[in-house]
Design a protein around this motif. Sequence first.
Motif, PDB file in Angstrom:
ATOM      1  N   PRO A  54      57.164  39.223  32.852  1.00 60.49           N
ATOM      2  CA  PRO A  54      57.375  37.946  32.892  1.00 60.49           C
ATOM      3  C   PRO A  54      55.814  36.725  33.319  1.00 60.49           C
ATOM      4  O   PRO A  54      55.295  36.367  34.483  1.00 60.49           O
ATOM      5  CB  PRO A  54      58.632  37.423  33.354  1.00 60.49           C
ATOM      6  CG  PRO A  54      58.831  39.062  33.331  1.00 60.49           C
ATOM      7  CD  PRO A  54      58.615  39.735  34.572  1.00 60.49           C
ATOM      8  N   GLY A  56      56.189  32.880  33.255  1.00 63.40           N
ATOM      9  CA  GLY A  56      57.040  31.926  33.450  1.00 63.40           C
ATOM     10  C   GLY A  56      58.156  32.225  33.667  1.00 63.40           C
ATOM     11  O   GLY A  56      59.162  33.877  34.538  1.00 63.40           O
ATOM     12  N   THR A  57      59.479  32.466  32.387  1.00 68.27           N
ATOM     13  CA  THR A  57      60.424  33.414  32.926  1.00 68.27           C
ATOM     14  C   THR A  57      61.118  34.747  31.635  1.00 68.27           C
ATOM     15  O   THR A  57      61.869  34.913  31.984  1.00 68.27           O
ATOM     16  CB  THR A  57      61.405  31.728  31.882  1.00 68.27           C
ATOM     17  OG1 THR A  57      60.533  31.713  30.596  1.00 68.27           O
ATOM     18  CG2 THR A  57      61.719  30.938  32.204  1.00 68.27           C
ATOM     19  N   HIS A  58      60.512  34.885  30.890  1.00 67.26           N
ATOM     20  CA  HIS A  58      60.384  35.772  29.934  1.00 67.26           C
ATOM     21  C   HIS A  58      58.597  36.486  29.668  1.00 67.26           C
ATOM     22  O   HIS A  58      57.253  35.773  29.765  1.00 67.26           O
ATOM     23  CB  HIS A  58      60.544  35.563  28.673  1.00 67.26           C
ATOM     24  CG  HIS A  58      61.821  34.680  28.127  1.00 67.26           C
ATOM     25  ND1 HIS A  58      63.061  35.224  28.029  1.00 67.26           N
ATOM     26  CD2 HIS A  58      61.774  33.257  28.374  1.00 67.26           C
ATOM     27  CE1 HIS A  58      63.916  34.377  28.292  1.00 67.26           C
ATOM     28  NE2 HIS A  58      63.041  33.374  28.142  1.00 67.26           N
ATOM     29  N   HIS A  63      58.035  35.843  24.370  1.00 66.17           N
ATOM     30  CA  HIS A  63      57.994  34.691  24.285  1.00 66.17           C
ATOM     31  C   HIS A  63      57.131  34.212  22.867  1.00 66.17           C
ATOM     32  O   HIS A  63      57.595  33.519  21.752  1.00 66.17           O
ATOM     33  CB  HIS A  63      56.774  33.984  25.182  1.00 66.17           C
ATOM     34  CG  HIS A  63      56.504  33.228  25.997  1.00 66.17           C
ATOM     35  ND1 HIS A  63      57.535  32.536  26.116  1.00 66.17           N
ATOM     36  CD2 HIS A  63      56.207  33.978  27.057  1.00 66.17           C
ATOM     37  CE1 HIS A  63      58.178  32.066  27.731  1.00 66.17           C
ATOM     38  NE2 HIS A  63      56.734  32.783  28.865  1.00 66.17           N
ATOM     39  N   SER A 207      61.595  26.029  26.498  1.00 66.36           N
ATOM     40  CA  SER A 207      61.595  26.640  27.422  1.00 66.36           C
ATOM     41  C   SER A 207      61.508  27.824  27.566  1.00 66.36           C
ATOM     42  O   SER A 207      61.427  28.291  27.998  1.00 66.36           O
ATOM     43  CB  SER A 207      63.247  26.549  28.090  1.00 66.36           C
ATOM     44  OG  SER A 207      64.113  26.603  27.410  1.00 66.36           O
ATOM     45  N   GLU A 208      60.425  27.781  26.321  1.00 63.67           N
ATOM     46  CA  GLU A 208      60.382  29.187  26.039  1.00 63.67           C
ATOM     47  C   GLU A 208      59.833  29.491  25.000  1.00 63.67           C
ATOM     48  O   GLU A 208      59.452  28.358  23.463  1.00 63.67           O
ATOM     49  CB  GLU A 208      61.094  30.193  26.040  1.00 63.67           C
ATOM     50  CG  GLU A 208      61.892  29.958  24.740  1.00 63.67           C
ATOM     51  CD  GLU A 208      62.986  29.280  24.903  1.00 63.67           C
ATOM     52  OE1 GLU A 208      63.945  29.144  25.539  1.00 63.67           O
ATOM     53  OE2 GLU A 208      63.009  27.978  24.325  1.00 63.67           O
TER      54      GLU A 208
END
Lengths: 259, 258
Positions: A54, A56-58, A63, A207-208
């Motif tokens: 990932p 960051g988050t994904h 993304h 946030s993505e």
Amino acid sequence: MIVNKRVQSSAAAAVSIFMFLLIWHLATRFSELGNILPSPIEVLTAFFVGFVVPVGTHTMFVHIVWSLSRVIPFYILGSAVGIVLGITMGWYPKAEAVFRPIFEIIRPIPPLAWIPISIVWFGIGEGSKWFLIFLAAFITVTMNVYTGAKVVDPVIVRCARMLGANERQIFTTIVLPSSVPFIFAGLQVGLSSSWATVVAAEMIRSSEGVGWIIISSLDVNDTVQTLIGIVGIGTVGYVLAIIIRGIESKLCKWNKRGI
Amino acid sequence: MKKGMKNLLLSTGSLTVFLLLWWICTDILEIVSPRTLPSPLKVFTTFIDKLTNKNPDGGTLIMHTLSSLRIALLGYGMGIFFGIPLGILMAWYSIVDLFVRPLFDLLKPIPGVAWVPLMIILFGIGLLSKATVIFISAIVPCVLNAYTGIKQTKDVHIWVAKTLGATNTQMLFKIAIPTSLPYIMTGMRVALGQAWVTIVAAELLASTIGLGFMIQQSRGMYRPDIIIVGMLTIGFLGSFLTYLLGLLEKAVVKGWHT
């Protein structure tokens, strides 16, 4: 001969891209630039690693899917409304007189300039992004289709009228088909404009998504992440352009355009 | 003539109805809160006030406008200066095409906005980073259109020139470049639009002055009236710049239209 030319041009392309990467690599390796800019090897590795690990988050893939899921539905909606309004305004003078002045106020405002007011209206969630993408597609498509319906060859229309075609027949057999190339031109510009808009909208607040990859890299001062974001955006933009050009060449073979 | 008058009436009518509806919804019935959509009267008074008032974002409308214009035109000028010759060279000399085209194709699909954070890291948030981003987004249409324009040169013209003994440079300047002028002007028009969009986006993301900065700040301060004033100014200036370029186009390519 043609094969030869192809080989020659791909060889030149390979050489020039390799040279570009080499200069970039050497510049980051042996000069001050290396302190703020990562080498191409780092960027490309991070880009491909990003599909597994990932960012960051994904992962990169998630993304990209997030950004596409924002763009595609509202791009289609905006284009559909744009095609209808454009053809109506271009063909019926009364509709033109009613809608044109209002459209002319909205048209010159770039979609990105709507970001602050759309946040005021729809909040910082998905709603404002959908609105912006709709607007980006709607404005460009309307403009192109309007031009297309305006430049219908009057000789053909008069000809049809003389031969006894009614208004509906003129509309469906002359105006619609002759606007098709303009519709596609609008769809193409509209798609790249929607893609640029979602990137900017995600940079302002999200946030993505691919815009998030770039903007969050500023907070952690990670230029590798900035550059993989740019690579991702460019790749997706390129693929989208190829897809729409493919659809166009399938649907209207008779109309070949340059680059 | 009568039909034209009727359509003009329809147009004014539709604009009036639009403004009236907006006014009724905001000032009279108060369906929409002024925090979401201010009335058209409020937008107008804010516009007049903002011409001289520095509050609340530290600059008058004129200061913001001039700052945006200066940076946009600087980047745009550089884009034209490098883009048009590059497009011409690429189309005229196949060796340039072979080597520059692939790099250009890599750059082309990346929207201008995506470069903003990288340029901020490289050059800070001042003039240089924004001008560079605008340069990148303005150069693409300049190159593309100059390239297409040169490629429109008719073979017959080239043959005639060759028969009469023209050199390669003469053919470029006497035939190819005049042929491409309408395309180059189109490229300049598209690039101007791009430059104007990009400056607004760059200012939204990071800036201390400029129209994009003004509307972004006003969002934080719940001043939708200033946002709308800013948007209308951006739109109006965009059309006005395109109009000026149109005048130039008419003067330059007179007689070249087919």
